[in-house]
Design a protein around this motif. Structure first.
Motif, PDB file in Angstrom:
ATOM      1  N   ARG A  55     -42.181  -3.481 -27.557  1.00 23.57           N
ATOM      2  CA  ARG A  55     -40.868  -3.490 -26.935  1.00 23.57           C
ATOM      3  C   ARG A  55     -39.844  -2.899 -27.904  1.00 23.57           C
ATOM      4  O   ARG A  55     -40.023  -1.783 -28.374  1.00 23.57           O
ATOM      5  CB  ARG A  55     -40.516  -4.903 -26.465  1.00 23.57           C
ATOM      6  N   ALA A  56     -38.775  -3.611 -28.239  1.00 20.63           N
ATOM      7  CA  ALA A  56     -37.745  -3.062 -29.125  1.00 20.63           C
ATOM      8  C   ALA A  56     -38.040  -3.324 -30.594  1.00 20.63           C
ATOM      9  O   ALA A  56     -37.225  -2.998 -31.458  1.00 20.63           O
ATOM     10  CB  ALA A  56     -36.391  -3.663 -28.762  1.00 20.63           C
ATOM     11  N   PHE A  57     -39.211  -3.886 -30.882  1.00 20.60           N
ATOM     12  CA  PHE A  57     -39.531  -4.299 -32.240  1.00 20.60           C
ATOM     13  C   PHE A  57     -40.565  -3.382 -32.898  1.00 20.60           C
ATOM     14  O   PHE A  57     -41.454  -2.848 -32.238  1.00 20.60           O
ATOM     15  CB  PHE A  57     -40.091  -5.725 -32.252  1.00 20.60           C
ATOM     16  N   GLN A  58     -40.429  -3.246 -34.215  1.00 20.56           N
ATOM     17  CA  GLN A  58     -41.492  -2.701 -35.043  1.00 20.56           C
ATOM     18  C   GLN A  58     -42.120  -3.910 -35.746  1.00 20.56           C
ATOM     19  O   GLN A  58     -41.424  -4.692 -36.388  1.00 20.56           O
ATOM     20  CB  GLN A  58     -40.951  -1.713 -36.071  1.00 20.56           C
ATOM     21  N   SER A  75     -39.033  -6.222 -37.060  1.00 21.43           N
ATOM     22  CA  SER A  75     -37.729  -5.604 -37.293  1.00 21.43           C
ATOM     23  C   SER A  75     -37.235  -4.909 -36.035  1.00 21.43           C
ATOM     24  O   SER A  75     -38.014  -4.435 -35.207  1.00 21.43           O
ATOM     25  CB  SER A  75     -37.802  -4.606 -38.454  1.00 21.43           C
ATOM     26  N   THR A  76     -35.903  -4.857 -35.901  1.00 23.78           N
ATOM     27  CA  THR A  76     -35.291  -4.201 -34.751  1.00 23.78           C
ATOM     28  C   THR A  76     -33.855  -3.841 -35.100  1.00 23.78           C
ATOM     29  O   THR A  76     -33.340  -4.229 -36.156  1.00 23.78           O
ATOM     30  CB  THR A  76     -35.312  -5.115 -33.507  1.00 23.78           C
ATOM     31  N   ILE A 114     -32.244  -5.695 -38.205  1.00 25.29           N
ATOM     32  CA  ILE A 114     -32.561  -7.118 -38.379  1.00 25.29           C
ATOM     33  C   ILE A 114     -34.045  -7.248 -38.681  1.00 25.29           C
ATOM     34  O   ILE A 114     -34.882  -6.717 -37.941  1.00 25.29           O
ATOM     35  CB  ILE A 114     -32.212  -7.912 -37.116  1.00 25.29           C
ATOM     36  N   VAL A 115     -34.369  -7.933 -39.764  1.00 24.98           N
ATOM     37  CA  VAL A 115     -35.762  -8.093 -40.178  1.00 24.98           C
ATOM     38  C   VAL A 115     -36.069  -9.577 -40.337  1.00 24.98           C
ATOM     39  O   VAL A 115     -35.393 -10.283 -41.090  1.00 24.98           O
ATOM     40  CB  VAL A 115     -36.054  -7.359 -41.498  1.00 24.98           C
ATOM     41  N   SER A 118     -40.477 -17.570 -32.550  1.00 21.51           N
ATOM     42  CA  SER A 118     -40.668 -16.309 -31.829  1.00 21.51           C
ATOM     43  C   SER A 118     -41.576 -15.353 -32.591  1.00 21.51           C
ATOM     44  O   SER A 118     -42.424 -14.678 -31.992  1.00 21.51           O
ATOM     45  CB  SER A 118     -39.319 -15.655 -31.531  1.00 21.51           C
ATOM     46  N   VAL A 119     -41.425 -15.286 -33.921  1.00 20.75           N
ATOM     47  CA  VAL A 119     -42.309 -14.432 -34.712  1.00 20.75           C
ATOM     48  C   VAL A 119     -43.735 -14.963 -34.671  1.00 20.75           C
ATOM     49  O   VAL A 119     -44.701 -14.205 -34.516  1.00 20.75           O
ATOM     50  CB  VAL A 119     -41.813 -14.326 -36.169  1.00 20.75           C
TER      51      VAL A 119
END
Length: 240
Positions: free
Chosen positions: A54-57, A72-73, A81-82, A108-109
């Motif tokens: 999605r919007a995250f790496q 991160s995003t 944000i990491v 969430s992580v």
């Protein structure tokens, strides 16, 4: 004919590690360990892999019994944000500046890593496995494994009950269900093997009946009454 003992030794080690699961029946344990071996086995112990979700790496790493899960995003203002969850705890930074992270970010992580690293995560000590039957979906037969958690080590939502459908022929995890955040039934779609580990995309279905046990969601899916909500996909995998 010469037979290699390495796969058997790997499976034996995984089964032994499952002995710590206090409330696990032997049949369920054997099925899950074979599934873990099929999805990656020893490769889960040491790896360093990144991908987009999605919007995250996302970057997940296991090494020598230690883990590091990084997400991160960028927010709408362009700030990076990491979040990092590891053996030493949780950290959060915004544009490189350390923040005091809220507990919700840990959850969430951890949830992201949990689902991506299935079925390996079913081998943890707080996980309890129970064989709850067999069923045929399409032309494939499945073992149904119900999963519950101990309070100690089971996380904030330790009372949740999941169910996993393990293909009797391929030993892959093809379906799973849970009720957290609303009843959901996932069907594995595309598979990609990276660094010897199988990563899966899913079709994510909603189950309207909130009174059903998670082990029974397959019935709604087979009847065609499950509602497709979203697709859960990872892309751009890289081994570090």
């Amino acid at each position: 004919m010469r037979i290699s003992l390495l796969p058997l030794l790997g499976l034996l080690l995984l089964v032994q590690s499952c002995d710590a699961q206090k409330n696990t029946d032997p049949k369920a344990a054997a099925i899950i360990q074979q599934c873990i071996e099929t999805h990656g086995g020893r490769n889960y112990r040491n790896f360093d892999i990144s991908f987009d979700f999605r919007a995250f790496q996302v970057r997940l790493k296991h090494q020598g019994g230690k883990f590091r899960y990084e997400r991160s995003t960028r927010d709408t203002s362009g700030k990076t944000i990491v979040d990092v969850l590891s053996n030493t705890g949780l950290s959060r930074s915004i544009n490189g500046q350390a923040q005091t992270p809220e507990e919700k970010y840990r959850e969430s992580v951890n949830a992201l890593a949990y689902f991506v690293l299935l079925p390996y995560k079913l081998n943890e000590p707080a996980v309890n496995l129970k064989h709850v039957g067999e069923i045929q979906i399409g032309d494939q037969k499945y073992d149904k494994i119900e999963v519950s958690f101990d309070q100690d080590g089971g996380g904030k939502d330790f009372q949740d009950v999941y169910c996993y459908w393990i293909n009797q022929q391929t030993h892959t995890m093809d379906y799973l269900s849970y009720a957290t955040g609303g009843p959901r039934f996932r069907k594995a779609t595309r598979r990609e093997t990276v660094g010897g580990i199988v990563f899966q995309d899913y079709d994510n279905y909603e189950i309207k009946d909130t009174t059903m046990a998670t082990r029974d969601y397959d019935r709604v899916f087979i009847e065609g009454k499950a509602v497709l909500l979203s697709k859960i996909e990872q892309s751009n995998f890289k081994v570090h």
